[in-house]
Design a protein around this motif. Structure first.
Motif, short mmCIF file in Angstrom:
data_model
loop_
_atom_site.label_atom_id
_atom_site.label_comp_id
_atom_site.label_asym_id
_atom_site.label_seq_id
_atom_site.Cartn_x
_atom_site.Cartn_y
_atom_site.Cartn_z
N ASP A 75 -0.55 -1.76 -4.41
CA ASP A 75 -1.88 -1.21 -4.55
C ASP A 75 -2.36 -0.67 -3.22
OD1 ASP A 75 -4.98 -2.49 -5.96
OD2 ASP A 75 -4.40 -0.55 -5.11
N ALA A 76 -2.43 0.66 -3.05
CA ALA A 76 -2.76 1.28 -1.76
C ALA A 76 -4.13 0.87 -1.27
CB ALA A 76 -2.66 2.80 -1.89
N CYS A 77 -5.08 0.67 -2.21
CA CYS A 77 -6.45 0.38 -1.77
C CYS A 77 -6.62 -1.01 -1.21
CB CYS A 77 -7.42 0.56 -2.95
SG CYS A 77 -7.70 2.29 -3.33
N SER A 78 -5.57 -1.85 -1.31
CA SER A 78 -5.77 -3.19 -0.78
C SER A 78 -5.22 -3.30 0.63
CB SER A 78 -5.10 -4.22 -1.69
OG SER A 78 -3.72 -3.95 -1.73
N LEU A 137 -4.53 3.91 3.72
CA LEU A 137 -5.71 3.95 2.86
C LEU A 137 -6.15 5.37 2.54
CD1 LEU A 137 -8.13 1.23 4.27
CD2 LEU A 137 -7.00 1.27 2.06
N CYS A 189 -6.19 6.63 -1.00
CA CYS A 189 -7.15 5.86 -1.79
C CYS A 189 -8.57 6.36 -1.52
CB CYS A 189 -7.03 4.38 -1.41
SG CYS A 189 -8.37 3.38 -2.04
N ALA A 212 -9.18 9.68 -3.10
CA ALA A 212 -9.40 9.52 -4.55
C ALA A 212 -10.84 9.11 -4.80
CB ALA A 212 -8.43 8.49 -5.09
N MET A 249 -13.43 2.13 -4.27
CA MET A 249 -12.15 1.56 -3.85
C MET A 249 -12.00 0.13 -4.31
SD MET A 249 -12.13 3.03 0.04
CE MET A 249 -10.76 2.05 0.60
#
Lengths: 295, 280, 249
Positions: free
Chosen positions: B32-35, B244, B247, B250, B79
């Motif tokens: 998960d890129a946002c984490s 990040l 993310c 997005a 996010m």
């Protein structure tokens, strides 16, 4: 007796050969010298080799090199920085005589002894306390932005005038203390001799005390001058684009610190000769007053 | 003699040990890129010190009051971080643009996206577009200017290293030397001290300065893109090649698509768009 | 009865709690040479420094040609022009040449122009045997030469009285003679002199009167034959005995 030693007939020759005209001490010192040079060269070579070999092996050396020592950016910034440096030189050139004049006035004021001049002495003390106490940066902001607001005309609000004024006020506080130390270093007996001739205290100060005081304090004064050469860059805080600011602008433009290195090089080109000169004068003064080194 | 040689060897040895000692930390790939924030489970947002109106109200970005504070919190929510999972830090404008590791996940303080800056940091897609604008004291030589030519003899000042400063030197190209300051506060002080005729800021800042901060000043005009400078697009700033970035992009896209970005812009910046335009 | 050139009346001087002069009465007639002898700390130097107003006195009076010069608040500079002083450590101005040292007084204080002042200086230096050192600097001269320059410097002002504070005490013995010769010359010219010294033989030769100082008072005074030959006071005898024992008399 010396003649005997030289032609090798005294008891302290290291050889029986009369042609060998070295004294025992000369031979020892020569051996020591050669040994010292050998060890010094070897240790210097080791340190340089170590740095040259190991530093590039540090993991992020490449990035540091590109960030600080980029050849293209250096050559591109350099002429611009040199031009901006000209402003620093000008600010220095007109500040120095003003600092000297003001410092002299303050130092002499503090040295007066007559009770009638107490307000003058007090003003001098307050002045030196205040301007040695406030950092130069603060003084530049306070005077550089604060005072011009009082004027209508653009010519009088110029930050170069008030920035330089701030530098002059700050530095005179330090230099006046140096001059005062020089004045107090002149022995009381010089004053006694001058007064005995009937000279007034002003004549005594001008002809006898100050000439001697100023000669003594040339080395610390040179130190202050070298310091000023760098602090001149602080005027950039209130607008004028001199070398430090120009380096910063280039740094932002190229996202690279090499312009700062270029600026540092330019500063060193100017300050190193001055520091060498200061050292030379200090040593000359030491030799003249007869202080000899004990080994 | 012996001791000095010993010291030289010891120094060399220390250098060797130091070089061998540092290790590059291996990065962990996550699904998960946002984490991939610097602080697990927390989003660290940075802004300037102090943060100015109308971008942040009362220098308190945690409140979400102010255009950038609101945008930041909205992006964070997109996010997956909100409430206590969001923490704020402060950075210097200049320091943030420098290459190197950052102590925040993203930074916003009216950073204009430029190609030079992209070489050292990452930018998100733009969240706002601003024009450059001129502020001058009433009665100055800049007043009444309608074209760049009218501004040639004006004495300018701006914050060093900003697109505003570059706009003056590259587009206006005035005849007098431009003065540079560490921050906008310096430029404002110089205006009030009558050391410069005019200062350049982004339009919202310019309107705030002339409307609220400096009495007897006004926005002489703004420069739309056609006048030759690039319009300033503000982007969120991240560390170069930050994981990040996709993310964040997005998130910004989502806010733009849903109209939430426009609503935030309207809420905080609607007063800050009116000023005469200056042509080439 | 001519007015004394210099007169001291009950002069008192203390430094803090230390009383250095405790009631000095002394008259110096014009042309008289008076020598002050006594142990260190007896007040000789202080007395001389009070006479040319380098130190203010605490009590009593000093009269110069009958005028009270010890009046508090009196302008001292005009008085000092007329009284010359020579110091134990010469105190020449190290940043000036010998000629300038001698000429500076007349130039600055008397307003004499440079050429005349230099000419007077040259004449004085020749008289004192220093013509060939006229362009040298003080640190290039021997002690005896420096002291002679100091004397020339004082003489250049044309003083009416000379105060000489142990002027040979800092000199190597072989250089003392040349300085004493100068003093003999001054006496022959009729200069009024007040002299503090340890050179007892010379004092005996040249003085009209000798004063023995002890703890800030003139314990005994009189012609040299009397003081050196037949001292009346016990302490004078003790002092002279110590001097003889040290081989200086």
């Amino acid at each position: 007796m010396m003649q005997e030693l030289r032609t090798g007939s005294g008891p302290f020759r290291n050889s029986l050969n009369p042609m060998d005209s070295q004294t025992r001490r000369e031979a020892y010192e020569q051996r020591q010298r050669r040994r010292s040079i050998g060890i010094a060269s070897a240790s210097t070579a080791v340190v340089i080799a170590t740095i040259a070999v190991l530093v590039p092996r540090a993991p992020r050396w490449d990035r540091v090199r590109k960030s600080f020592f980029d050849g293209d950016i250096f050559t591109e910034s350099f002429p611009r920085l040199l031009e901006a440096f000209w402003l620093d030189v000008k600010i220095f050139a007109w500040s120095v005589p003003l600092i000297f004049a003001l410092s002299l006035a303050i130092a002499v004021s503090r040295n007066t002894r007559s009770p009638a001049l107490f307000p003058l002495r007090a003003a001098a003390v307050i002045y030196t306390d205040v301007f040695r106490g406030i950092p130069v940066i603060l003084t530049i902001f306070l005077i550089g932005f604060g005072v011009p607001g009082l004027f209508e005309s653009r010519a009088w609000s110029n930050p170069l005038i008030w920035g330089s004024a701030a530098l002059v006020l700050s530095y005179s506080a330090y230099v006046s203390e140096e001059i005062r130390a020089g004045i107090e270093g002149v022995h009381e007996s010089q004053r006694a001799a001058a007064r005995s001739l009937g000279m007034t205290s002003t004549q005594t100060m001008a002809s006898v005390v100050l000439p001697q005081a100023l000669r003594r304090i040339v080395p610390p004064m040179m130190n202050s001058l070298v310091s000023l050469q760098k602090d001149v860059a602080l005027v950039s805080l209130i607008g004028p684009v001199e070398i430090l600011r120009q380096a910063g602008l280039d740094k932002s433009k190229f996202a690279n610190f090499t312009p700062y290195v270029a600026a540092a090089v330019i500063f060193l080109i100017v300050t190193i000769p001055c520091t060498r000169l200061a050292d030379y004068l200090l040593n000359r003064e030491r030799r003249r007053t007869g202080a000899t080194a004990v080994s | 003699m012996r001791t000095t040689k010993l010291i030289a060897v010891a120094a060399a040895a220390t250098l060797v040990l130091a070089a061998c000692g540092s290790d590059d930390a291996t990065s962990e790939a996550t699904a998960d890129a946002c984490s991939n924030t610097i602080d697990d489970g927390m989003l660290t947002i940075a802004t300037g010190n102090p943060a100015f109106y109308p971008w942040v109200i009362d220098d308190a970005p945690e409140s979400g009051q102010g255009f950038e504070a609101a945008v930041a919190l909205a992006v964070g929510t997109q996010m997956g971080y909100s409430g206590d999972a969001v923490t704020w830090v402060r950075t210097d404008f200049d320091a943030a643009i420098q290459p190197g590791a950052k102590d925040f996940d993203f930074n916003l303080q009216q950073f204009t996206i430029t190609d030079e800056r992209k070489a050292t940091v990452d930018f998100s897609d733009p969240y706002y577009t601003a024009n450059q604008a001129i502020v001058a004291l009433n009665g100055s030589s800049a007043e009444g200017a309608t074209s760049i030519a009218d501004l040639k003899d004006v004495k300018f000042g701006a914050q060093a290293g900003t697109t505003s400063f570059a706009f003056i030197t590259d587009v206006i190209q005035p005849t007098q030397d431009v003065f540079a300051y560490d921050d906008n506060v310096g430029a404002k002080a110089a205006l009030e001290a009558n050391q410069i005729d005019a200062a350049v800021f982004d339009l919202p800042t310019a309107l705030y300065v002339s409307g609220v901060e400096i009495d007897g000043s006004s926005v002489v005009g703004q420069f739309p893109a056609a006048t030759g400078g690039t319009t300033d697009e503000f982007g969120l700033l991240l560390e170069k090649d930050s994981p990040l970035t996709p993310c964040v992009n997005a998130a910004v896209q989502a806010l733009s698509d849903s109209g939430e970005l426009a609503a935030i812009t309207n809420e905080w910046l609607s007063e800050f768009t009116g000023a005469p335009t200056i042509s080439e | 009865m001519t007015t004394p050139k210099l007169s001291m009346r009950a002069v008192c001087k203390a430094f803090g709690t230390n009383t250095v002069l405790d009631g000095i009465d002394l008259d110096v007639a014009p042309g008289e040479v008076i020598t002050l002898i006594g142990a260190s700390g007896s007040g000789k130097s202080t007395l001389l420094r009070c006479c040319n107003l380098l130190e203010p006195i605490d009590d009593g009076a000093i009269l110069f040609d009958g005028d009270d010069i010890s009046e508090p608040g009196l302008e001292a500079d005009p008085i000092r022009r007329r009284i010359g002083m020579v110091f134990q450590s010469f105190n020449l101005f190290p940043h000036m040449s010998v000629t300038k040292n001698v000429a500076i007084g007349p130039r600055k204080v008397l307003g004499v122009d440079k050429a005349t002042a230099n000419a007077t200086a040259a004449e004085l230096l020749t008289r004192l045997g220093l013509a060939d050192r006229a362009d040298a600097y003080p640190d290039q001269l021997s002690g005896g030469q420096q002291q002679r320059v100091a004397i020339a410097r004082s003489l250049a002002m044309g003083p009416e009285v000379m105060l000489l504070d142990e002027i040979t005490s800092a000199l190597d013995p072989e250089l003392v003679g040349e300085v004493l010769d100068v003093i003999r010359g001054l006496k022959a010219d009729g200069m009024t002199m007040l002299f503090a010294t340890h050179e007892m033989t010379f004092a005996r030769e040249i003085s009209d009167r000798v004063c023995f100082l002890h703890k800030g008072r003139i314990l005994e005074q009189g012609p040299p034959e009397q003081i050196f030959g037949d001292p009346q006071e016990q302490r004078t005898r003790e002092f002279l005995q110590r001097v003889i024992d040290s081989g200086r008399l």
